[in-house]
Design a protein around this motif. Structure first.
Motif, short mmCIF file in Angstrom:
data_model
loop_
_atom_site.label_atom_id
_atom_site.label_comp_id
_atom_site.label_asym_id
_atom_site.label_seq_id
_atom_site.Cartn_x
_atom_site.Cartn_y
_atom_site.Cartn_z
N LEU A 48 0.81 -1.21 0.00
CA LEU A 48 0.00 0.00 0.00
C LEU A 48 0.85 1.27 0.00
O LEU A 48 0.31 2.37 0.07
N LEU A 49 2.17 1.12 -0.08
CA LEU A 49 3.08 2.27 -0.11
C LEU A 49 4.10 2.04 -1.23
O LEU A 49 5.29 1.87 -0.98
N GLN A 50 3.64 2.04 -2.45
CA GLN A 50 4.51 1.62 -3.55
C GLN A 50 5.53 2.68 -3.94
O GLN A 50 6.65 2.36 -4.31
N ALA A 88 -9.77 -1.02 7.19
CA ALA A 88 -8.64 -1.79 7.71
C ALA A 88 -7.38 -1.53 6.89
O ALA A 88 -6.27 -1.52 7.42
N ALA A 89 -7.54 -1.30 5.59
CA ALA A 89 -6.39 -0.99 4.74
C ALA A 89 -5.83 0.38 5.08
O ALA A 89 -4.62 0.60 5.01
N ILE A 146 -5.57 10.00 4.28
CA ILE A 146 -5.73 9.02 3.21
C ILE A 146 -6.49 9.71 2.10
O ILE A 146 -7.60 10.21 2.32
N ARG A 147 -5.90 9.75 0.90
CA ARG A 147 -6.49 10.51 -0.20
C ARG A 147 -6.59 9.70 -1.47
O ARG A 147 -5.82 8.78 -1.69
N PRO A 248 -4.98 -6.54 5.82
CA PRO A 248 -6.28 -5.85 5.84
C PRO A 248 -7.47 -6.79 5.94
O PRO A 248 -8.47 -6.45 6.59
N ALA A 249 -7.37 -7.97 5.34
CA ALA A 249 -8.49 -8.89 5.38
C ALA A 249 -8.70 -9.46 6.78
O ALA A 249 -9.83 -9.68 7.21
N VAL A 250 -7.60 -9.72 7.51
CA VAL A 250 -7.72 -10.25 8.87
C VAL A 250 -8.23 -9.15 9.81
O VAL A 250 -9.10 -9.39 10.65
#
Length: 296
Positions: A48-50, A88-89, A146-147, A248-250
């Motif tokens: 999520l931080l590429q 969650a993400a 978060i944008r 994020p899924a957990v």
């Protein structure tokens, strides 16, 4: 009231649109001030931080284009047919940014004062979600947003979907970590076992459509206004997903337990609970394997 906790994490409060909960929070050290010097884009090496860049005013921007394998994962999280990046993400991305910015990599990460302001919908074109840019923008004092960003590298995000603050603190020794709950004790109160497949069928009827990769509740137990769940990343998870500290899924699965806790007399609530805010979440180390979640 909806709260949850999972192994090796401490989530002090989660508020839904209708209620909240309170617990003590230890004094924290703010994230370090960054140098006011611009740097070119670099790879941040987190799903999520590429891409990472530091602006002249000290702000740090992390961007991820929601395409390919990360989009494939998010497509397993839909609300009324729309692909939505789960809250969650947001939490995992914020905690990952705090780890990246911390001078000491052995510190615990704290994400606090979190507000979920607007759903991050991945718009579709002819039924296929388009590659929006997910941005985490961190201020020098640790405040973050978060944008949904524009395509221009120099431009900041166009829409703010969430905000909060990241901090770090000294990680306590393992013998000083006190579990927020003991699964066996909670299980003694939550005596009704719920089949996970049936739970996801009910959630689907409420418009919460979780694909196989977000069906992380393996076993559920319901009591009086509380629920316990055994959670794990599905067997089909891909290798790159191991880079998540809190998958994020957990983490979303812990929030899914709220639906189980809110059921009364065997009847499911007519509307789903959606997260609104998080007072505090502390991450001491990566969460691996099978974990327990508790909601009440």
């Amino acid at each position: 009231t909806a709260t949850f906790a999972a192994a090796l994490t401490q989530v002090q409060e989660v508020s839904s649109s209708s209620a909240g909960a309170v617990a003590a929070v230890s004094p924290l050290e703010p994230v370090s001030i960054f140098k006011s010097q611009a740097f070119p884009w670099t790879e941040a090496r987190h799903p999520l931080l590429q891409q990472k860049s530091t602006k002249a005013d000290g702000k740090v921007s992390y961007r991820t284009k929601m395409t390919g394998r990360i989009l494939s994962l998010m497509e397993n999280h839909q609300v009324w047919g729309q692909v939505i990046i789960p809250g969650a993400a947001y939490l995992e991305a914020a905690s990952a940014a705090a780890r990246d910015l911390s001078k000491r990599k052995d510190e615990a990460v704290v994400v606090r004062d979190v507000m979920f302001e607007a759903p991050f919908i991945l718009e579709s074109s002819e039924g296929v979600p388009e590659g929006a840019i997910f941005e985490v923008l961190v201020q020098p004092d640790g405040a973050y947003e978060i944008r949904k960003a524009s395509g221009s590298e120099g431009a900041e995000g166009e829409t703010t979907h969430g905000r909060g603050r990241i901090e770090t603190q000294q990680r306590p020794s393992s013998d000083r970590l006190v579990p927020r709950f003991v699964p066996e004790e909670v299980k003694g109160r939550c005596t009704e076992e719920v089949v996970a497949e049936r739970l996801y069928e009910v959630l689907r009827e409420l418009g919460l459509e979780f694909g196989p990769r977000f069906q992380t509740i393996q076993h559920g137990y319901r009591g009086e206004n509380e629920a316990l769940g055994r959670l794990s990343v599905p067997a089909g998870a891909e290798g790159w997903e191991s880079k998540f500290h809190l998958h994020p899924a957990v983490l979303d699965g812990s929030l899914q337990l709220v639906a189980l806790a809110s059921a009364s007399g065997g009847q499911q609530q007519g509307e789903p609970y959606l997260p609104y805010s998080v007072r505090s979440m502390t991450v001491h180390k990566p969460m691996r394997g099978t974990v327990w979640g508790h909601a009440r």
